[in-house]
Scaffold this active site. Structure first.
Site, PDB file in Angstrom:
ATOM      1  N   CYS A   1      -5.924   2.341   5.682  1.00  0.00           N
ATOM      2  CA  CYS A   1      -6.610   1.125   6.102  1.00  0.00           C
ATOM      3  C   CYS A   1      -6.006   0.662   7.430  1.00  0.00           C
ATOM      4  CB  CYS A   1      -6.470   0.050   5.028  1.00  0.00           C
ATOM      5  SG  CYS A   1      -4.817  -0.701   4.958  1.00  0.00           S
TER       6      CYS A   1
ATOM      7  N   HIS B   1       0.852  -1.186   0.000  1.00  0.00           N
ATOM      8  CA  HIS B   1       0.000   0.000   0.000  1.00  0.00           C
ATOM      9  C   HIS B   1       0.890   1.240   0.000  1.00  0.00           C
ATOM     10  CE1 HIS B   1      -3.891  -1.956   1.749  1.00  0.00           C
ATOM     11  NE2 HIS B   1      -3.289  -2.747   0.872  1.00  0.00           N
TER      12      HIS B   1
ATOM     13  N   GLU C   1       1.004   3.959   1.818  1.00  0.00           N
ATOM     14  CA  GLU C   1       1.541   4.372   3.115  1.00  0.00           C
ATOM     15  C   GLU C   1       2.695   3.478   3.540  1.00  0.00           C
ATOM     16  OE1 GLU C   1      -2.950   5.198   3.133  1.00  0.00           O
ATOM     17  OE2 GLU C   1      -1.614   3.637   2.392  1.00  0.00           O
TER      18      GLU C   1
ATOM     19  N   CYS D   1      -2.227  -0.082   7.198  1.00  0.00           N
ATOM     20  CA  CYS D   1      -1.389   1.107   7.044  1.00  0.00           C
ATOM     21  C   CYS D   1      -1.340   1.923   8.330  1.00  0.00           C
ATOM     22  CB  CYS D   1      -1.895   1.954   5.886  1.00  0.00           C
ATOM     23  SG  CYS D   1      -1.690   1.117   4.296  1.00  0.00           S
TER      24      CYS D   1
END
Length: 165
Positions: free
Chosen positions: A89, A59, A61, A92
């Site tokens: 999320c 992801h 992040e 993250c």
């Protein structure tokens, strides 16, 4: 090499995160971008590469945090701020907590992501809800003898060369 120099405002960093997310879509990536700004002003970018790298943890992040940690030579980002094109999320957010990021700003929220087909609601419910919400992936402790169960921690606690985190 990380960028350094004059500081931007949170809105400017968020606009940049949104721009790199948009550009990432054009490069076979997901519509997510993130920026870590360290306490001393260094800037590290990350974009979503889940499908491009076949890595469900890639992801934006997480990739930005990885870049910052590698660039700084540390796992501790105390004093850093994370700017994300979208609300992090649970994975993250947990990564941000483990990295000791001081603050997180985001542009789009989880509902905006859901409207685009990225509905993480089941993951939020998994952590926030009850047993019925955890049915998607049961997690259970398997009984082992106590000495076997804690062997890694016993080894850790007696290792003088460990790096605490």
């Amino acid at each position: 090499m990380p960028e350094t120099g004059l500081r931007s405002t949170p809105a400017e960093y968020l606009a940049r995160a949104v721009a790199i997310a948009t550009d990432n879509v054009r490069n076979q990536g997901g519509p997510f971008g993130a920026i870590v700004v360290t306490a001393d002003g260094r800037v590290f970018e990350g974009v979503n590469r889940v499908t491009a790298n076949l890595d469900p943890s890639a992801h934006a992040e997480v990739t930005a945090i990885r870049a910052a940690c590698q660039g700084l030579g540390t796992f501790d980002l105390t004093g850093a701020v994370l700017y994300s094109s979208c609300e992090p999320c649970p994975m993250c957010l947990a990564t941000s907590l483990w990295a000791r990021v001081d603050r997180v700003y985001f542009a789009a929220d989880r509902n905006d992501a859901a409207d685009a087909g990225f509905d993480d609601a089941v993951f939020y419910r998994y952590f926030e809800g009850g047993e019925e919400d955890r049915a998607i992936m049961p997690v259970a402790q398997e009984p082992l003898p106590p000495t076997a169960r804690i062997a890694p921690f016993t080894e850790w606690s007696t290792t003088s060369t460990r790096v605490d985190y």
